[in-house]
Design a protein around this motif. Structure first.
Motif, short mmCIF file in Angstrom:
data_model
loop_
_atom_site.label_atom_id
_atom_site.label_comp_id
_atom_site.label_asym_id
_atom_site.label_seq_id
_atom_site.Cartn_x
_atom_site.Cartn_y
_atom_site.Cartn_z
N ILE A 109 0.84 -1.20 0.00
CA ILE A 109 0.00 0.00 0.00
C ILE A 109 0.87 1.25 0.00
O ILE A 109 0.68 2.17 -0.80
N LEU A 110 1.85 1.28 0.89
CA LEU A 110 2.66 2.48 1.06
C LEU A 110 3.54 2.77 -0.15
O LEU A 110 3.63 3.92 -0.61
N VAL A 111 4.20 1.75 -0.68
CA VAL A 111 5.08 1.97 -1.83
C VAL A 111 4.29 2.50 -3.02
O VAL A 111 4.71 3.48 -3.67
N ARG A 112 3.17 1.90 -3.30
CA ARG A 112 2.38 2.33 -4.46
C ARG A 112 1.86 3.76 -4.30
O ARG A 112 1.87 4.54 -5.25
N ASN A 113 1.41 4.11 -3.11
CA ASN A 113 0.87 5.46 -2.91
C ASN A 113 1.96 6.52 -2.93
O ASN A 113 1.76 7.60 -3.50
N LEU A 115 4.80 6.29 -4.50
CA LEU A 115 5.25 6.37 -5.89
C LEU A 115 4.25 7.15 -6.74
O LEU A 115 4.63 8.00 -7.57
N ALA A 116 2.96 6.90 -6.53
CA ALA A 116 1.94 7.62 -7.29
C ALA A 116 1.99 9.12 -6.99
O ALA A 116 1.85 9.95 -7.90
N GLY A 117 2.22 9.46 -5.72
CA GLY A 117 2.32 10.87 -5.36
C GLY A 117 3.52 11.55 -5.99
O GLY A 117 3.41 12.67 -6.51
N PRO A 146 6.21 17.41 -0.33
CA PRO A 146 5.00 18.17 0.03
C PRO A 146 3.88 18.03 -0.98
O PRO A 146 2.71 17.90 -0.62
N LEU A 147 4.23 18.04 -2.28
CA LEU A 147 3.20 17.90 -3.31
C LEU A 147 2.66 16.47 -3.37
O LEU A 147 1.52 16.25 -3.82
N ALA A 148 3.46 15.51 -2.93
CA ALA A 148 3.03 14.11 -2.93
C ALA A 148 2.26 13.73 -1.67
O ALA A 148 1.76 12.62 -1.57
N LEU A 149 2.18 14.67 -0.71
CA LEU A 149 1.57 14.37 0.58
C LEU A 149 0.13 13.83 0.51
O LEU A 149 -0.22 12.92 1.25
N PRO A 150 -0.74 14.37 -0.34
CA PRO A 150 -2.11 13.83 -0.38
C PRO A 150 -2.14 12.33 -0.68
O PRO A 150 -2.83 11.56 0.00
N ALA A 151 -1.38 11.90 -1.69
CA ALA A 151 -1.33 10.48 -2.01
C ALA A 151 -0.63 9.70 -0.91
O ALA A 151 -1.04 8.59 -0.55
N LEU A 152 0.45 10.27 -0.37
CA LEU A 152 1.19 9.60 0.70
C LEU A 152 0.31 9.40 1.93
O LEU A 152 0.26 8.31 2.51
N MET A 153 -0.40 10.45 2.34
CA MET A 153 -1.25 10.36 3.52
C MET A 153 -2.42 9.42 3.29
O MET A 153 -2.87 8.73 4.21
N ALA A 154 -2.92 9.37 2.05
CA ALA A 154 -3.99 8.42 1.74
C ALA A 154 -3.49 7.00 1.95
O ALA A 154 -4.20 6.14 2.49
N GLY A 155 -2.25 6.75 1.53
CA GLY A 155 -1.66 5.43 1.73
C GLY A 155 -1.46 5.12 3.20
O GLY A 155 -1.71 3.99 3.65
N VAL A 156 -1.03 6.11 3.97
CA VAL A 156 -0.83 5.91 5.41
C VAL A 156 -2.16 5.61 6.09
O VAL A 156 -2.24 4.74 6.98
N ARG A 157 -3.21 6.30 5.67
CA ARG A 157 -4.54 6.04 6.26
C ARG A 157 -5.00 4.62 5.99
O ARG A 157 -5.45 3.91 6.90
N ILE A 158 -4.86 4.19 4.74
CA ILE A 158 -5.28 2.83 4.39
C ILE A 158 -4.43 1.80 5.13
O ILE A 158 -4.94 0.82 5.68
#
Length: 232
Positions: A109-113, A115-117, A146-158
């Protein structure tokens, strides 16, 4: 008096809802909840520390995308009983065994999110930063992450919510937090214990998700501005 006897008798009657259980086992419930929380937090934090370099590796060297993403996906498909059995010779019956297994599960989950961010950062933003003299490290920490944070935080939440659920499996080795109570309650058909521990797991997941969502909004105020502008 009658109410007091009825409340106390819910343990003897093995009711699902029993206030007396909450009062008499409060210390046990607190200890199990604390263990559940620290195992979850440790697993997600270590998983994040491992996932970030892997995502950066894949971003820098796309030829590693297949092996890294394939391996993390493969790890996620391993049943927990098999995972713990494979790790047992290295860690024994310890909390480290459970944390390591949960870290491995969180990577897909974390790597993919992450990377996507990172891949979603506009190329022109990177070029502008380089033109201003930003080196690779500064570019990563002050612009890309910082710009990747939304995707990163989404991954952390999941990852956090799934880890809270998976932590209960640690009851197989006696290190499952609330899962220990659930497992013991199932084996002894102690209904109040099973229900209470299960509800606490759900509450932990909900609270963690809400807290992380709040943190995400605080750390990424520009996303709220974009949302408001889109509504206008």
């Amino acid at each position: 008096m009658g109410t007091g006897r009825a409340t106390s008798s819910c343990l003897a009657a093995n009711d699902w809802f029993c206030a007396e259980y909450l009062r008499s086992r409060s210390t046990e419930l607190t200890d199990a909840t604390v263990q559940h929380v620290w195992i979850t937090v440790a697993s997600v934090m270590i998983g994040l520390a491992v996932a970030l370099p892997l995502a950066l590796l894949v971003r820098a060297q796309p030829r590693f995308a297949g092996p890294v993403l394939g391996l993390t996906t493969l790890l996620y498909t391993i049943p927990s009983l098999a995972m713990f059995s494979l790790l047992l010779p290295f860690f024994g019956l310890s909390a480290a065994l459970v944390v390591t297994g949960l870290v491995l599960y969180s990577l897909t989950i974390l790597v993919r999110n992450i990377l996507a961010g990172l891949q979603a950062v506009p190329a022109e933003v990177r070029e502008a930063a380089r033109g201003m003299g930003y080196g690779p490290a500064r570019l990563l920490w002050e612009v890309e992450l910082p710009l990747a944070l939304p995707a990163l935080m989404a991954g952390v939440r999941i990852a956090t919510v799934s880890t809270i659920a998976l932590t209960t499996v640690g009851a197989l080795v006696g290190k499952g937090g609330l899962g220990n109570l659930i497992d013991d309650g199932v084996q002894t058909t102690f209904k109040a214990q099973v229900l209470t521990a299960s509800v606490l797991c759900v509450l932990l997941a909900v609270l963690a998700d809400v807290a992380l969502l709040g943190a995400q909004r605080l750390l990424t105020p520009w996303t709220r501005i974009r949302t408001a502008e889109a509504k206008v």
